[in-house]
Write a protein that holds these residues in place. Sequence first.
Motif, mmCIF file in Angstrom:
data_model
loop_
_atom_site.group_PDB
_atom_site.id
_atom_site.type_symbol
_atom_site.label_atom_id
_atom_site.label_comp_id
_atom_site.label_asym_id
_atom_site.label_seq_id
_atom_site.Cartn_x
_atom_site.Cartn_y
_atom_site.Cartn_z
ATOM 1 N N ASP A 66 23.640 88.931 8.887
ATOM 2 C CA ASP A 66 25.254 89.579 8.702
ATOM 3 C C ASP A 66 26.486 89.940 10.096
ATOM 4 O O ASP A 66 27.621 89.783 9.878
ATOM 5 C CB ASP A 66 25.468 90.514 7.917
ATOM 6 N N PHE A 67 25.719 90.208 11.250
ATOM 7 C CA PHE A 67 26.097 90.695 12.474
ATOM 8 C C PHE A 67 25.672 89.713 13.430
ATOM 9 O O PHE A 67 24.491 89.881 13.285
ATOM 10 C CB PHE A 67 26.618 91.831 12.405
ATOM 11 N N HIS A 68 25.855 89.370 14.566
ATOM 12 C CA HIS A 68 25.381 88.679 15.803
ATOM 13 C C HIS A 68 25.517 88.865 16.905
ATOM 14 O O HIS A 68 26.529 89.538 17.287
ATOM 15 C CB HIS A 68 25.617 87.275 15.837
ATOM 16 N N VAL A 69 24.662 88.510 17.494
ATOM 17 C CA VAL A 69 24.819 88.719 19.242
ATOM 18 C C VAL A 69 25.142 87.219 19.859
ATOM 19 O O VAL A 69 23.869 86.440 19.762
ATOM 20 C CB VAL A 69 23.475 89.276 19.911
ATOM 21 N N ASN A 70 25.953 87.162 20.882
ATOM 22 C CA ASN A 70 26.095 86.168 21.596
ATOM 23 C C ASN A 70 26.416 86.069 22.655
ATOM 24 O O ASN A 70 26.728 87.019 23.702
ATOM 25 C CB ASN A 70 27.120 84.913 20.744
ATOM 26 N N ASN A 71 26.103 85.175 23.508
ATOM 27 C CA ASN A 71 26.484 85.392 25.554
ATOM 28 C C ASN A 71 25.612 86.449 25.975
ATOM 29 O O ASN A 71 26.097 86.618 26.653
ATOM 30 C CB ASN A 71 27.961 85.135 25.658
ATOM 31 N N SER A 72 24.102 86.707 25.333
ATOM 32 C CA SER A 72 23.830 87.978 26.035
ATOM 33 C C SER A 72 23.090 87.703 27.974
ATOM 34 O O SER A 72 22.348 86.426 27.746
ATOM 35 C CB SER A 72 22.565 88.311 25.215
ATOM 36 N N CYS A 73 23.818 88.826 28.234
ATOM 37 C CA CYS A 73 23.209 88.463 29.757
ATOM 38 C C CYS A 73 22.668 89.417 30.820
ATOM 39 O O CYS A 73 23.312 90.895 30.349
ATOM 40 C CB CYS A 73 24.049 87.392 30.431
ATOM 41 N N SER A 74 22.652 89.668 31.793
ATOM 42 C CA SER A 74 22.542 90.506 32.451
ATOM 43 C C SER A 74 23.020 90.533 33.688
ATOM 44 O O SER A 74 23.377 89.030 34.355
ATOM 45 C CB SER A 74 20.506 90.799 32.946
ATOM 46 N N GLY A 75 23.875 91.192 34.553
ATOM 47 C CA GLY A 75 24.888 91.517 35.254
ATOM 48 C C GLY A 75 24.633 92.169 36.434
ATOM 49 O O GLY A 75 23.295 93.264 36.889
ATOM 50 N N LYS A 76 25.276 92.919 37.315
ATOM 51 C CA LYS A 76 25.169 93.251 38.354
ATOM 52 C C LYS A 76 24.451 95.451 37.367
ATOM 53 O O LYS A 76 25.258 95.589 36.855
ATOM 54 C CB LYS A 76 26.271 94.142 38.755
ATOM 55 N N ASN A 77 24.136 96.134 38.411
ATOM 56 C CA ASN A 77 24.022 97.344 38.392
ATOM 57 C C ASN A 77 22.369 97.190 37.361
ATOM 58 O O ASN A 77 22.559 98.537 36.962
ATOM 59 C CB ASN A 77 24.848 98.387 38.454
ATOM 60 N N TYR A 78 22.186 95.913 36.917
ATOM 61 C CA TYR A 78 21.016 96.301 35.685
ATOM 62 C C TYR A 78 21.904 96.087 34.773
ATOM 63 O O TYR A 78 21.313 96.553 33.415
ATOM 64 C CB TYR A 78 20.246 97.324 36.224
ATOM 65 N N HIS A 79 23.167 96.265 34.204
ATOM 66 C CA HIS A 79 23.834 95.894 33.315
ATOM 67 C C HIS A 79 23.828 95.022 32.465
ATOM 68 O O HIS A 79 23.553 93.942 33.052
ATOM 69 C CB HIS A 79 25.391 96.314 33.453
ATOM 70 N N GLU A 80 23.523 94.811 31.100
ATOM 71 C CA GLU A 80 23.668 94.307 30.454
ATOM 72 C C GLU A 80 24.841 93.754 29.393
ATOM 73 O O GLU A 80 25.610 94.805 28.909
ATOM 74 C CB GLU A 80 22.674 94.745 28.735
#
Length: 338
Positions: free
Chosen positions: A226-240
């Motif tokens: 019913d709900f989804h996560v897409n295009n997940s990645c890690s970036g600067k300062n270890y943020h998601e």
Amino acid sequence: MFDTYEDALEWIHTRKGTTPKPGIRRMEWMMEKLGHPERKFRSIHIAGTNGKGSTVAYLTSLFQATGNTVGSFTSPHIMSFNERISINGHPITDEEVLSLVQKISPLYEEISKTEWGGLTEFEVVTCMMFLYFSLAQPDVVLLEVGLGGLFDSTNVVQPNLSIITTIGLDHIKILGNTMEDIAFQKAGIIKPTIPVVIGNVEEEAKEVLLQVANENKSEVKLFGRDFHVNNSCSGKNYHEYFDYSEQDRTISHLEIGLIGQHQIENAATSLQAFLTFASLINSSYTDEQIREGLLNAFWPVRLEIISQDPFIILDGAHNEPAMEVLLAAMQGHFPGKK
């Protein structure tokens, strides 16, 4: 009987309960004697093997970003006992702990003389929490289950919404040694016609949860369906970073400061719960408030970087599923480190 906060705390910590009686009958007795404080505020009930604390953190931040006062009941505490009962992240005061114990202790003595016997420490603290929030009246209270769900002392509540975050093999001597057994215990918080949000759980657990929800005629919002996560990645300062989608709606490029793919799943589950709750009470919000709420969420000792030189991380993983996601996050974010 109790003159100081220290007296009250010692009394709380020495409550063991007289006989192990599974079920919530003692709590029902206490709630009746206290005038049913558990019915006097809106609440969200949260069960799961892991992810409960992070879910409380995301929801607290989301509700605060939209101008709401948020009560939270969590366990165990990290630095101070008072953290367990908080409003907008501010623990109750020593004076409030003392006052609550002075109100609860006579009833403790009374129930100790009945067939039900004395309360456990967690039951005492749960009674204190219900009484405190009934008086303080925050806009919403986030109730974290202590252990399991079905027989947990928090399960006297009739929430506006239930959440089950994850299911894993933990506390198997108490909850059962299969995923299905444990899922059934967690599903004990699902109440008739009360909606439930379910996080990313394995197939055998999912079947049990959906069956119990169906029997209770509870509307379900399920991660990955019913709900989804897409295009997940890690970036600067270890943020998601990730995109959240539900039916014909997408909120893109959401950012969280808690580390790991599992935190993206916790954040998405929390966001779905926030949106579901908001629709139940016709509350308004903006996408900007959602972004702010998720980004500002913080929960200590969850892959928490406390020093850059030397590089030190604290994490409270305390069971096998938590160790697995800790290892995955370490390998993903810090591959060059021993």
